[in-house]
Design an enzyme around this catalytic site. Sequence first.
Site, PDB file in Angstrom:
ATOM      1  N   ASP A 199     -39.119 -18.609 -33.103  1.00  0.00           N
ATOM      2  CA  ASP A 199     -37.977 -17.824 -33.558  1.00  0.00           C
ATOM      3  C   ASP A 199     -37.609 -18.275 -34.958  1.00  0.00           C
ATOM      4  O   ASP A 199     -37.877 -19.413 -35.346  1.00  0.00           O
ATOM      5  CB  ASP A 199     -36.779 -17.982 -32.630  1.00  0.00           C
ATOM      6  CG  ASP A 199     -35.728 -16.926 -32.898  1.00  0.00           C
ATOM      7  OD1 ASP A 199     -35.933 -15.769 -32.484  1.00  0.00           O
ATOM      8  OD2 ASP A 199     -34.719 -17.241 -33.560  1.00  0.00           O
ATOM      9  N   GLN A 200     -36.999 -17.373 -35.705  1.00  0.00           N
ATOM     10  CA  GLN A 200     -36.644 -17.674 -37.083  1.00  0.00           C
ATOM     11  C   GLN A 200     -35.227 -17.213 -37.378  1.00  0.00           C
ATOM     12  O   GLN A 200     -34.823 -16.121 -36.977  1.00  0.00           O
ATOM     13  CB  GLN A 200     -37.614 -16.979 -38.038  1.00  0.00           C
ATOM     14  CG  GLN A 200     -37.407 -17.323 -39.502  1.00  0.00           C
ATOM     15  CD  GLN A 200     -38.425 -16.617 -40.371  1.00  0.00           C
ATOM     16  OE1 GLN A 200     -38.286 -15.424 -40.643  1.00  0.00           O
ATOM     17  NE2 GLN A 200     -39.453 -17.321 -40.794  1.00  0.00           N
TER      18      GLN A 200
END
Length: 198
Positions: free
Chosen positions: A75-76
């Site tokens: 995830d970012q």
Amino acid sequence: MKTRNITQKLILGSSSIYRQELLRRLEIPFVTASPEIDETPLPSEIPERTAVRLAETKARAVARTYTDALIIGADQVAVLDGIRLGKPLSHANATKQLQFMRGKKVVFYTALSLLNSRSDYMQTRVVPYYVKFRQLSDQQIENYLTREQPYHCAGSAKSEGLGIVLIESMTGDDPNALIGLPLIALVGMLAQEGIDIV
């Protein structure tokens, strides 16, 4: 010929075509599975913690289907001046984001998790990447958005595409982290599971 010692399926817990393209670079077989989780940040949750929680949650969600596999979750979260820059989802929102970002440095926190669903052993790392954006005119922003339409990218810019023209400089340990899958960290995690890529 050296064996890679792959005894479990490798699952990429993501529907992102960009993460799939990155993982293909390692030339190891994998399948994809969409984790289908709620990605809403928790109240008062710092950006790095959001990225870690979501990467781990994605891996665990996929583990419900794949109980004997190595599962990658990622995830970012992009942040500028303490403000999260999510996926804009529309032209108007992307315009506002890029106007806010011009001439400034954005940090992209990419969390990577590797879950062995057989042993329940989870490895997680956060890999930050820093991007300084050019001082863009409104017309340049409009021209870019019309051509690229990066409405599902955090920060409204795809560095692997035309978005590179928006960027003045980039710094970090792994340029793949900016695209969403830190391969340098992943190779180390796979080695911990006994998998040699070469």
